[in-house]
Design a protein around this motif. Sequence first.
Motif, PDB file in Angstrom:
ATOM      1  N   PRO A 124       0.831  -1.213   0.000  1.00 42.45           N
ATOM      2  CA  PRO A 124       0.000   0.000   0.000  1.00 42.45           C
ATOM      3  C   PRO A 124       0.860   1.256   0.000  1.00 42.45           C
ATOM      4  O   PRO A 124       1.874   1.336   0.687  1.00 42.45           O
ATOM      5  N   GLY A 125       0.433   2.245  -0.787  1.00 44.27           N
ATOM      6  CA  GLY A 125       1.146   3.510  -0.869  1.00 44.27           C
ATOM      7  C   GLY A 125       0.524   4.584   0.010  1.00 44.27           C
ATOM      8  O   GLY A 125      -0.488   4.377   0.682  1.00 44.27           O
ATOM      9  N   ASN A 126       1.151   5.757  -0.006  1.00 41.80           N
ATOM     10  CA  ASN A 126       0.727   6.841   0.868  1.00 41.80           C
ATOM     11  C   ASN A 126      -0.677   7.333   0.553  1.00 41.80           C
ATOM     12  O   ASN A 126      -1.448   7.645   1.464  1.00 41.80           O
ATOM     13  N   MET A 127      -1.034   7.396  -0.727  1.00 40.40           N
ATOM     14  CA  MET A 127      -2.322   7.966  -1.090  1.00 40.40           C
ATOM     15  C   MET A 127      -3.472   7.060  -0.667  1.00 40.40           C
ATOM     16  O   MET A 127      -4.496   7.532  -0.166  1.00 40.40           O
ATOM     17  N   VAL A 128      -3.318   5.750  -0.856  1.00 35.86           N
ATOM     18  CA  VAL A 128      -4.392   4.839  -0.458  1.00 35.86           C
ATOM     19  C   VAL A 128      -4.486   4.774   1.065  1.00 35.86           C
ATOM     20  O   VAL A 128      -5.582   4.628   1.624  1.00 35.86           O
ATOM     21  N   VAL A 129      -3.367   4.923   1.765  1.00 35.35           N
ATOM     22  CA  VAL A 129      -3.400   4.975   3.229  1.00 35.35           C
ATOM     23  C   VAL A 129      -4.076   6.260   3.692  1.00 35.35           C
ATOM     24  O   VAL A 129      -4.843   6.262   4.667  1.00 35.35           O
ATOM     25  N   TRP A 130      -3.810   7.374   3.003  1.00 36.93           N
ATOM     26  CA  TRP A 130      -4.477   8.628   3.350  1.00 36.93           C
ATOM     27  C   TRP A 130      -5.989   8.504   3.204  1.00 36.93           C
ATOM     28  O   TRP A 130      -6.738   8.909   4.097  1.00 36.93           O
ATOM     29  N   ARG A 131      -6.461   7.923   2.097  1.00 34.82           N
ATOM     30  CA  ARG A 131      -7.898   7.752   1.914  1.00 34.82           C
ATOM     31  C   ARG A 131      -8.475   6.810   2.964  1.00 34.82           C
ATOM     32  O   ARG A 131      -9.574   7.015   3.484  1.00 34.82           O
ATOM     33  N   GLY A 132      -7.716   5.753   3.299  1.00 30.44           N
ATOM     34  CA  GLY A 132      -8.180   4.817   4.318  1.00 30.44           C
ATOM     35  C   GLY A 132      -8.280   5.454   5.687  1.00 30.44           C
ATOM     36  O   GLY A 132      -9.243   5.224   6.435  1.00 30.44           O
ATOM     37  N   LEU A 133      -7.279   6.270   6.062  1.00 30.67           N
ATOM     38  CA  LEU A 133      -7.320   6.946   7.362  1.00 30.67           C
ATOM     39  C   LEU A 133      -8.476   7.943   7.433  1.00 30.67           C
ATOM     40  O   LEU A 133      -9.104   8.099   8.485  1.00 30.67           O
ATOM     41  N   THR A 134      -8.745   8.610   6.318  1.00 30.19           N
ATOM     42  CA  THR A 134      -9.872   9.548   6.294  1.00 30.19           C
ATOM     43  C   THR A 134     -11.186   8.829   6.566  1.00 30.19           C
ATOM     44  O   THR A 134     -12.017   9.266   7.377  1.00 30.19           O
ATOM     45  N   ARG A 135     -11.364   7.702   5.904  1.00 36.94           N
ATOM     46  CA  ARG A 135     -12.594   6.938   6.115  1.00 36.94           C
ATOM     47  C   ARG A 135     -12.625   6.323   7.512  1.00 36.94           C
ATOM     48  O   ARG A 135     -13.689   6.239   8.140  1.00 36.94           O
ATOM     49  N   LEU A 136     -11.473   5.879   8.007  1.00 42.69           N
ATOM     50  CA  LEU A 136     -11.412   5.296   9.343  1.00 42.69           C
ATOM     51  C   LEU A 136     -11.835   6.316  10.407  1.00 42.69           C
ATOM     52  O   LEU A 136     -12.561   5.979  11.340  1.00 42.69           O
ATOM     53  N   ASN A 137     -11.381   7.557  10.253  1.00 50.45           N
ATOM     54  CA  ASN A 137     -11.770   8.592  11.214  1.00 50.45           C
ATOM     55  C   ASN A 137     -13.271   8.874  11.152  1.00 50.45           C
ATOM     56  O   ASN A 137     -13.904   9.124  12.182  1.00 50.45           O
ATOM     57  N   ASP A 138     -13.847   8.824   9.949  1.00 53.68           N
ATOM     58  CA  ASP A 138     -15.298   9.014   9.832  1.00 53.68           C
ATOM     59  C   ASP A 138     -16.052   7.881  10.529  1.00 53.68           C
ATOM     60  O   ASP A 138     -17.049   8.126  11.230  1.00 53.68           O
ATOM     61  N   ILE A 139     -15.567   6.661  10.354  1.00 56.02           N
ATOM     62  CA  ILE A 139     -16.219   5.521  11.003  1.00 56.02           C
ATOM     63  C   ILE A 139     -16.079   5.621  12.518  1.00 56.02           C
ATOM     64  O   ILE A 139     -17.040   5.353  13.271  1.00 56.02           O
ATOM     65  N   ALA A 140     -14.893   5.998  12.988  1.00 56.52           N
ATOM     66  CA  ALA A 140     -14.679   6.141  14.430  1.00 56.52           C
ATOM     67  C   ALA A 140     -15.605   7.209  15.017  1.00 56.52           C
ATOM     68  O   ALA A 140     -16.151   7.041  16.119  1.00 56.52           O
ATOM     69  N   PHE A 141     -15.814   8.293  14.280  1.00 56.49           N
ATOM     70  CA  PHE A 141     -16.721   9.339  14.740  1.00 56.49           C
ATOM     71  C   PHE A 141     -18.157   8.828  14.800  1.00 56.49           C
ATOM     72  O   PHE A 141     -18.891   9.108  15.747  1.00 56.49           O
ATOM     73  N   GLY A 142     -18.552   8.040  13.799  1.00 56.58           N
ATOM     74  CA  GLY A 142     -19.890   7.460  13.804  1.00 56.58           C
ATOM     75  C   GLY A 142     -20.094   6.501  14.953  1.00 56.58           C
ATOM     76  O   GLY A 142     -21.162   6.491  15.595  1.00 56.58           O
ATOM     77  N   ILE A 143     -19.080   5.699  15.268  1.00 60.91           N
ATOM     78  CA  ILE A 143     -19.190   4.760  16.391  1.00 60.91           C
ATOM     79  C   ILE A 143     -19.307   5.519  17.709  1.00 60.91           C
ATOM     80  O   ILE A 143     -20.095   5.148  18.596  1.00 60.91           O
ATOM     81  N   SER A 144     -18.534   6.610  17.841  1.00 62.37           N
ATOM     82  CA  SER A 144     -18.590   7.379  19.091  1.00 62.37           C
ATOM     83  C   SER A 144     -19.959   8.015  19.290  1.00 62.37           C
ATOM     84  O   SER A 144     -20.446   8.114  20.418  1.00 62.37           O
ATOM     85  N   ILE A 145     -20.601   8.427  18.192  1.00 61.75           N
ATOM     86  CA  ILE A 145     -21.938   8.998  18.308  1.00 61.75           C
ATOM     87  C   ILE A 145     -22.950   7.922  18.697  1.00 61.75           C
ATOM     88  O   ILE A 145     -23.818   8.120  19.557  1.00 61.75           O
TER      89      ILE A 145
END
Length: 345
Positions: A317-338
């Motif tokens: 995995p490269g930096n760009m796909v990791v960046w997109r994955g981290l962005t989505r991961l943070n959105d999911i984490a925010f949804g779980i916290s809500i």
Amino acid sequence: MHSSLALTLEGTPLGLTAAKFWTRTKYKGTWTLKRHVNPTRVPIETKESYRWLENLRQSMALIGTPERCVHVADRESDIYELFCLAQDLGTRFLVRVQTNRLAAEPTGCEPKPGSHRVFAQLSAEPWVGCHCVKIGQNETARLHVKFATIETLPPKGKRKRYAPQLLTYIHALEIDPPADRAPIDWKLVTNLPVDDITAAIEKLEWYALRWKVEVFHKVMKSGCGAEKARLETADRLAKFLALIAVVSWRIFFLTMSAREKPEAEPETILTPAEIATLDSIDAARPTPRILRRTLASYLLQIAMLGGYLARKHDPPPGNMVVWRGLTRLNDIAFGISIGTRRQCG
């Protein structure tokens, strides 16, 4: 923004050691001015290239052990004042050569036309070996390698201020390059000792790590959208760039750490919230994907959130796909916290 990135010998980014923000006050007529003013006679403190010296000085003050560091840079950093500053600070440098500088006449040899220049003395040296470098995923280039220690003189207009330097030059030239691209032709200069072909190849491998800073800037531009920012003042833009520089470094650090130490524990890089979110996602699957609690396993799940297919013959995995994955991961984490917040009343 002019940044200095600290790297290990394996290419893992440790963080920024210096960052310089500046704004050009003059855009037109600079090339015309160079035809009337000899730039070698202008004090370095008045030039835009002085930022290289400022970053070097700031980096060495931050790290505190200049003898352990090597400043690696491209041709824009081929500045005689920078070489002298590195010597004064007790640190080392490895810079790609751009200027055919003046050199002392070689001792014990009959003077030849043009021998007072560095490139002439370097070209007179025989090739001492070969080295193979990897280009992209499937291409390898073979290089002739030579090196020479040459007493290099400062520009004529600055000889009262700067002393001659005994520097080592390394030349690597590609053998039988393909017709569809320019051949690899590196001329490097360093104040490190180079006594044999092994030491010369080591310096070539170090210079190849310079491309890591370009990858870091790509993450800032393409991933974090540095060039898309439309802020009203330079102060706001500088604060924004300082913020996304930290984010870009973390993305780069996570990607390279998983490659260099795949068996490390995920807690060494990821936050507890990120690990808990990835565990929750994996627990909701019919078949778990995280079979081993390693950094590489968790990075793979982040990359797959960003669109990585994880096929058998896919590159890491490269930096760009990791960046997109981290962005989505943070959105999911925010949804779980809500979803897990308790409702009152």
